[in-house]
Design a protein around this motif. Structure first.
Motif, short mmCIF file in Angstrom:
data_model
loop_
_atom_site.label_atom_id
_atom_site.label_comp_id
_atom_site.label_asym_id
_atom_site.label_seq_id
_atom_site.Cartn_x
_atom_site.Cartn_y
_atom_site.Cartn_z
N ILE A 117 -21.44 -86.35 52.04
CA ILE A 117 -21.45 -85.12 51.23
C ILE A 117 -22.74 -84.34 51.49
N LYS A 118 -23.86 -85.06 51.50
CA LYS A 118 -25.14 -84.37 51.73
C LYS A 118 -25.16 -83.72 53.11
N LYS A 119 -24.63 -84.44 54.09
CA LYS A 119 -24.67 -83.93 55.46
C LYS A 119 -23.81 -82.68 55.64
N ASN A 120 -22.71 -82.60 54.89
CA ASN A 120 -21.73 -81.53 55.12
C ASN A 120 -21.56 -80.60 53.92
N SER A 121 -22.53 -80.59 53.05
CA SER A 121 -22.32 -79.95 51.74
C SER A 121 -21.97 -78.47 51.82
N THR A 122 -22.39 -77.78 52.86
CA THR A 122 -22.11 -76.34 52.93
C THR A 122 -20.71 -76.03 53.45
N HIS A 123 -20.03 -77.02 53.93
CA HIS A 123 -18.67 -76.81 54.46
C HIS A 123 -17.72 -77.86 53.89
N LEU A 124 -17.75 -78.01 52.60
CA LEU A 124 -17.03 -79.14 52.04
C LEU A 124 -16.35 -78.76 50.73
N SER A 125 -15.13 -79.22 50.56
CA SER A 125 -14.53 -79.17 49.23
C SER A 125 -13.88 -80.52 48.96
N ILE A 126 -14.09 -80.99 47.75
CA ILE A 126 -13.54 -82.29 47.38
C ILE A 126 -12.88 -82.15 46.01
N GLY A 127 -11.64 -82.57 45.96
CA GLY A 127 -10.96 -82.59 44.67
C GLY A 127 -10.73 -84.03 44.25
N ILE A 128 -11.17 -84.36 43.06
CA ILE A 128 -10.89 -85.70 42.53
C ILE A 128 -9.69 -85.60 41.61
N THR A 129 -8.77 -86.49 41.80
CA THR A 129 -7.58 -86.48 40.94
C THR A 129 -7.83 -87.35 39.71
N ILE A 130 -7.85 -86.67 38.57
CA ILE A 130 -7.87 -87.39 37.30
C ILE A 130 -6.80 -86.74 36.45
N ASP A 131 -5.95 -87.54 35.88
CA ASP A 131 -4.70 -87.02 35.34
C ASP A 131 -4.78 -86.57 33.88
N GLY A 132 -5.94 -86.75 33.27
CA GLY A 132 -6.03 -86.34 31.86
C GLY A 132 -6.64 -87.43 31.02
N THR A 133 -6.07 -87.62 29.83
CA THR A 133 -6.60 -88.67 28.96
C THR A 133 -6.36 -90.04 29.59
N GLN A 134 -7.06 -91.00 29.05
CA GLN A 134 -6.93 -92.34 29.63
C GLN A 134 -5.48 -92.83 29.57
N ARG A 135 -4.82 -92.59 28.43
CA ARG A 135 -3.44 -93.12 28.34
C ARG A 135 -2.50 -92.41 29.31
N LYS A 136 -2.75 -91.11 29.54
CA LYS A 136 -1.91 -90.40 30.52
C LYS A 136 -2.25 -90.86 31.94
N HIS A 137 -3.53 -90.93 32.23
CA HIS A 137 -3.95 -91.33 33.58
C HIS A 137 -3.47 -92.75 33.89
N ASP A 138 -3.69 -93.64 32.96
CA ASP A 138 -3.37 -95.05 33.22
C ASP A 138 -1.87 -95.34 33.17
N LEU A 139 -1.13 -94.39 32.65
CA LEU A 139 0.32 -94.55 32.64
C LEU A 139 0.88 -94.63 34.07
N ASN A 140 0.30 -93.85 34.96
CA ASN A 140 0.80 -93.78 36.33
C ASN A 140 -0.18 -94.29 37.38
N ARG A 141 -1.45 -93.99 37.18
CA ARG A 141 -2.43 -94.25 38.24
C ARG A 141 -3.04 -95.65 38.05
N ILE A 142 -2.27 -96.62 38.53
CA ILE A 142 -2.66 -98.03 38.33
C ILE A 142 -3.17 -98.64 39.64
N TRP A 143 -3.96 -99.67 39.50
CA TRP A 143 -4.48 -100.37 40.68
C TRP A 143 -3.35 -101.10 41.39
#
Lengths: 406, 307
Positions: A117-143
């Motif tokens: 990220i530091k090396k490429n910070s000026t040409h970078l976009s990163i989206g982290i997927t978080i689905d909402g509250t813990q119960r909503k997120h953990d409903l689907n996004r399981i290990w």
């Protein structure tokens, strides 16, 4: 750079992921298909050597998986090579490029990812997927568990959600990418948690929530009513809570829900064919959704490979697709057609024949529910703004969703 | 609208179009299937085209075939309504001829083929490897069309206008006249099942569109219609075969032609335009309803992309 006019080039660097999200359309994920340096280099060489075939002013080099940051060493090497080669070839994309990632966020804090990220910070976009509250997120996004790779699914009580492993990285991510958005996916089981989840994400400091219902035919009777109810609750919460100026939620968009002219509004929604994806075997696809691991019931559509190049005849159907040709009559005549999306890959997967010209309408009722809630939102918000004399100020200064069709 | 039923009388029936028939083992259509096919055509008001193999049929087939109005497509000229051959013929022929030929054979035999013009009421030239055309081939094809046009022009000025599909069809057409497989025509194979066209039977016999008992079931049937072909519906290369089988083979979609098919069709279109203009110098009212505008592209895909 203007991403609306950019060429999207996607490297499927791995088909592995730490998670096993229940709504994930990638039905063929596995830990074996990892892209090698040789294939990645050949792909870059091919793409940069065919400059005239890709005249777009800018490029987004997109890395996906599975989970792309599982292959950070490869990605780092590939990105260095891309930069060097764009410079060496005096390519028109030099200095008009972006590296893009959609990650589950689990490895975000690791040293290698942070160095990248530091090396490429000026040409970078990163989206982290978080689905909402813990119960909503953990409903689907399981290990994922080792047993899952052998087809053995855990009992509900044994499932382990990933919320805690992701949310801890959100502050660092927002510090580095304060303007980036998160992506939320809604399937049938998630509907009751939409309102609380969007508000929760706002509370985490995420100002833009891009949220979509899945295109697959997963919807149950009554889901559209529940969905509408959730969106209207969300509309009230956003307006009454004053979030509408500095936060955006892609569910609410002013221009959806109108009839569409068959002549002047006949464009395809999806960008398949205008983008290019390459997998670990060096095969090219019109979009990742046409790779084998994305398809439930159809053969992959491979349009070439890093050795032989792209078969342009196989791209012609994608690049000539229009709304009329693929849509059933009910969609052409629909009074609330605008904003109703489709995914070419899902259309193909769900079609009755081996065609990309049959539009799936599985989200029809969900779109109509969204339109009703959307109408409610804008009617309520505009009335409030007009009474407060703030309509013009809002029009000029409010945050707009940056989401564009893929 | 479905208008034609093509009935393959045998697995080795002659191919009359772009696809080769790879089958060499005889399998005659059962007589009861033939009768049912004819009955189906009568009920659906379809015109039948029987496609013959290169051997004589059993005697009892003739009376069944003659029980309905039809056309015979045969690999021999005797008693044919359309004769299909893969070699230039000699002498005079009194039925339309389909000459199936590869592009290299066509380029190598330009003179022989030009000499055929005027010796049959109609000459349809079907190139069997359109998908293999290169940029060099396009240039050679342009030159060949000019040679053929010169011959047609000479005969026309003599008052003996010949019909040669490659350059005269477009002059006579005011709207698209294409292959029509899956839309205006379907095929009945010797196994009693329906197919989009013979080529679909040759390639994937399991991929049928119905049978004589259950009827026709063409999934996504609209895609075989001109208005559902984004590249073709505004095109004016009206003579283009718009071969559904080639479309599927080369682009995966039945409604999308390949670059090669588009360029070949537009070279023919442009040759027709020049021929028409030349004939009209001597006969200004020749085919007066036909208009062929000047265009600056050979593949409509390029135009659509620019928009």
């Amino acid at each position: 750079m203007d991403v609306d006019t950019a060429k999207y080039i996607t490297f499927i660097v791995t088909k592995d992921c730490q998670l096993a999200c229940k709504y994930c359309y990638l039905v063929g994920k596995n830990s074996k298909e990892r892209m090698s340096w040789e294939v990645a280099k050949q792909a870059v060489d091919y793409i940069l050597a065919h400059e005239s075939d890709m005249p777009e002013e800018a490029v987004v080099w997109d890395f996906i998986g599975g989970e792309p940051f599982l292959e950070i060493d490869l990605i780092d090497k590939v990105c260095d090579y891309i930069k060097i080669e764009m410079y060496r070839r005096n390519h028109h994309w030099f200095n008009s490029y972006r590296f893009s990632f959609s990650t589950n966020g689990i490895n975000y804090h690791t040293e290698k990812v942070q160095q990248f990220i530091k090396k490429n910070s000026t040409h970078l976009s990163i989206g982290i997927t978080i689905d909402g509250t813990q119960r909503k997120h953990d409903l689907n996004r399981i290990w994922k568990t080792p047993e899952m790779e052998r087809g053995i699914m855990p009992k509900p009580e044994e499932e382990r959600g990933s919320y805690a492993d992701v949310v801890k990285n959100i502050p660092l991510w927002l510090e580095q990418f304060p303007d980036d958005s998160t992506k939320v996916t809604i399937s049938s089981a998630d509907i009751p948690y939409i309102c609380e989840s969007v508000l929760h994400l706002y509370g985490l400091g995420i100002h833009e929530v891009n949220i979509n219902v899945v295109f697959e035919d997963v919807w149950k009777e009554g889901d559209d009513s529940l969905f509408q109810e959730q969106l209207m609750q969300l509309a009230d919460a956003i307006i009454d809570g004053g979030y509408y100026r500095d936060y955006a939620c892609s569910f609410f968009a002013e221009h959806i829900g109108k009839p569409m002219d068959i002549e002047t509004e006949n464009q395809n929604w999806c960008g398949a064919g205008m983008m290019l994806a390459v997998d670990a075997a060096g095969n090219f696809y019109p979009c990742t959704r046409f790779a084998a691991y994305s398809l439930r019931s159809k053969k992959p559509i491979i349009i070439g490979n890093v050795h032989d190049g792209i078969n342009k005849n196989l791209l012609r159907p994608f690049l000539t697709l229009d709304r009329f040709t693929q849509s059933p009559r009910k969609c052409i005549e629909c009074e609330v057609a605008s904003g109703c999306a489709w995914c070419q890959g899902e259309n193909y997967d769900a079609a009755h024949t081996e065609t990309i010209y049959e539009r799936s309408t599985a989200i029809c009722l969900m779109h109509k529910a969204r339109v009703r809630a959307n109408n409610y939102y804008w009617n309520k918000l505009y009335r409030k703004l007009e009474l407060e004399g703030l309509r013009e100020d809002y029009d000029e200064n409010h945050r707009k969703s940056s989401q564009t069709p893929c | 609208m479905l208008t034609y039923l093509i009935i393959l009388l045998d697995d080795t029936s002659v191919s009359f179009c772009h696809a080769d028939n790879p089958r060499c083992e005889r399998r005659l259509i059962p007589l009861d299937v033939l009768r049912q096919g004819i009955r189906f055509a009568m009920m659906e008001n379809l015109t039948i085209q029987f496609v013959y193999p290169d051997y004589p049929l059993p005697a009892d087939y003739a009376s069944v075939i003659e029980s309905i109005d039809h056309a015979k497509i045969k690999p021999t000229v005797e008693a044919a309504d359309v004769w299909v051959t893969d070699k230039p013929f000699e002498g005079e022929v009194d039925v339309p001829v389909v000459l199936r030929i590869t592009r290299q054979e066509l380029f190598a035999q330009t003179e022989e083929i030009s000499n055929l013009i005027g010796h049959a009421p109609r000459l349809n030239i079907v190139i069997t490897d359109i998908g293999a055309f290169t940029d060099d081939d396009f240039e050679r094809y342009r030159a060949l069309l000019a040679d053929i046009s010169a011959r047609v022009e000479t005969l026309t000025k003599e008052g003996r206008m010949p019909w040669v599909s490659l350059v005269t069809d477009r002059m006579a057409l005011t709207k698209m006249n294409n292959c029509g497989a899956g839309d205006s025509s379907i095929t009945l194979a010797p196994n009693g099942r329906f197919y989009v066209c013979p080529a679909f039977y040759y390639e994937a016999p399991e991929d049928s569109i119905g049978d004589l008992e259950a009827g026709i079931d063409i999934r996504n049937r609209q895609l075989y219609k001109l208005e559902y072909a984004p590249l073709c519906r505004r095109c004016d290369a009206y003579q283009c075969r718009r071969c559904i089988w080639l479309n599927r083979k080369l682009t995966r979609e039945v409604n999308t032609p390949s670059h090669e098919q588009c360029v070949v069709a537009h070279l023919e279109r442009n040759a027709s335009r020049t021929l028409l203009a030349n004939i009209r110098k001597a006969n200004p009212n020749f085919l007066a309803e036909t208009k062929i505008e000047e265009i600056d592209y050979l593949d409509p895909f390029e135009m659509k992309r620019e928009k």
